[in-house]
Design an enzyme around this catalytic site. Structure first.
Site, mmCIF file in Angstrom:
data_model
loop_
_atom_site.group_PDB
_atom_site.id
_atom_site.type_symbol
_atom_site.label_atom_id
_atom_site.label_comp_id
_atom_site.label_asym_id
_atom_site.label_seq_id
_atom_site.Cartn_x
_atom_site.Cartn_y
_atom_site.Cartn_z
ATOM 1 N N MET A 105 -28.404 -33.369 -6.481
ATOM 2 C CA MET A 105 -29.107 -33.009 -8.113
ATOM 3 C C MET A 105 -27.693 -33.367 -8.599
ATOM 4 O O MET A 105 -26.652 -33.333 -8.558
ATOM 5 C CB MET A 105 -29.681 -31.440 -8.398
ATOM 6 C CG MET A 105 -30.345 -30.912 -7.464
ATOM 7 S SD MET A 105 -31.181 -29.858 -8.740
ATOM 8 C CE MET A 105 -31.885 -29.770 -10.616
ATOM 9 N N CYS A 106 -28.319 -34.250 -10.044
ATOM 10 C CA CYS A 106 -27.230 -34.396 -10.847
ATOM 11 C C CYS A 106 -26.196 -35.476 -10.044
ATOM 12 O O CYS A 106 -26.556 -36.913 -9.083
ATOM 13 C CB CYS A 106 -27.172 -33.289 -11.173
ATOM 14 S SG CYS A 106 -26.167 -33.658 -13.314
ATOM 15 N N GLY A 107 -25.180 -35.023 -10.357
ATOM 16 C CA GLY A 107 -23.807 -35.689 -10.135
ATOM 17 C C GLY A 107 -24.067 -35.736 -9.133
ATOM 18 O O GLY A 107 -23.156 -36.926 -8.041
ATOM 19 N N THR A 109 -25.501 -36.386 -6.466
ATOM 20 C CA THR A 109 -26.344 -38.430 -6.656
ATOM 21 C C THR A 109 -25.544 -39.380 -6.101
ATOM 22 O O THR A 109 -25.704 -40.508 -5.970
ATOM 23 C CB THR A 109 -28.011 -37.855 -6.946
ATOM 24 O OG1 THR A 109 -27.297 -38.170 -7.817
ATOM 25 C CG2 THR A 109 -28.739 -37.391 -6.728
#
Length: 207
Positions: A105-107, A109
């Site tokens: 998720m989020c960072g 990625t």
């Protein structure tokens, strides 16, 4: 009920809100959630919660452990502040090479993008421009949606913890078909009619 292990990566500035649905329901369905840190030293989340990792990232070897089901990588400020979390992206490569799913998720990625793991896989994140800033070559595979599963890789943005959980459950077979859809409608849309579907499935012994 399964006895398989899901590794949850924990590191300083770990985004607390991103995996609560995922880990809670996995644990309720018999998965052992083991926290994996940069070392065995305690870490503090973005919300100020102190976590003692169960194992160090260097001691996780998916190819030699048939009980490992998934590695989950959450967002953290550190993903965009240098290479401190790069070992987790490299470990994700090891998981994928061993045929073990990875969910990010989020960072996280962005970390996978820098590692080259998104160049040839459909994926999503907080925004296309966020990943483009990493200099990766996978922009053509970016999908502007809540969460994406491509083979053994799941990706989602920071505002989609329920969609992220949905993809994880679907990948691991925790919920399937109309039951998986009902779970998502209940927790994402507060659709009370979905609760009846879940209770009926539980009564029938269907996961």
């Amino acid at each position: 009920m399964t006895s398989k292990t899901v590794y949850l990566a924990v590191y300083p500035t770990f985004a607390d809100w991103e995996t609560g649905h995922t880990t809670a329901h996995l644990a309720q369905h018999g998965y052992a959630i083991r926290t994996v840190g940069p070392s065995l030293d305690p870490v503090s989340t973005m919300g100020g919660v102190r976590i003692q990792p169960d194992v160090s990232i260097n001691d996780v070897h998916p190819g030699s452990d048939a009980d490992v089901s998934m590695l989950i990588l959450t967002g953290a400020e550190l993903w965009d502040m240098g290479d401190e979390l790069a070992p987790f992206a490299r470990k994700a490569r090891e998981f994928l090479a061993a045929g073990v799913p990875v969910a990010a998720m989020c960072g996280a990625t962005a970390g996978l993008a820098r590692e080259g793991l998104l160049d040839d896989r459909a994926h999503t994140s907080a925004a296309a421009g966020y990943l483009a800033a990493t200099g990766y070559e996978g922009g053509r595979r970016y999908v502007d949606t809540d969460a994406v599963t491509d083979g053994d890789l799941i990706t989602a943005g920071p505002t989609e913890p329920v969609a992220f959980a949905r993809e994880v459950f679907g990948k691991l077979g925790v919920y399937e078909g109309e039951v998986l859809d009902a779970w998502y409608r209940l927790f994402h849309d507060s659709d009370l009619s979905a609760y009846e579907v879940l209770m009926a499935a539980e009564g029938a012994g269907v996961e």
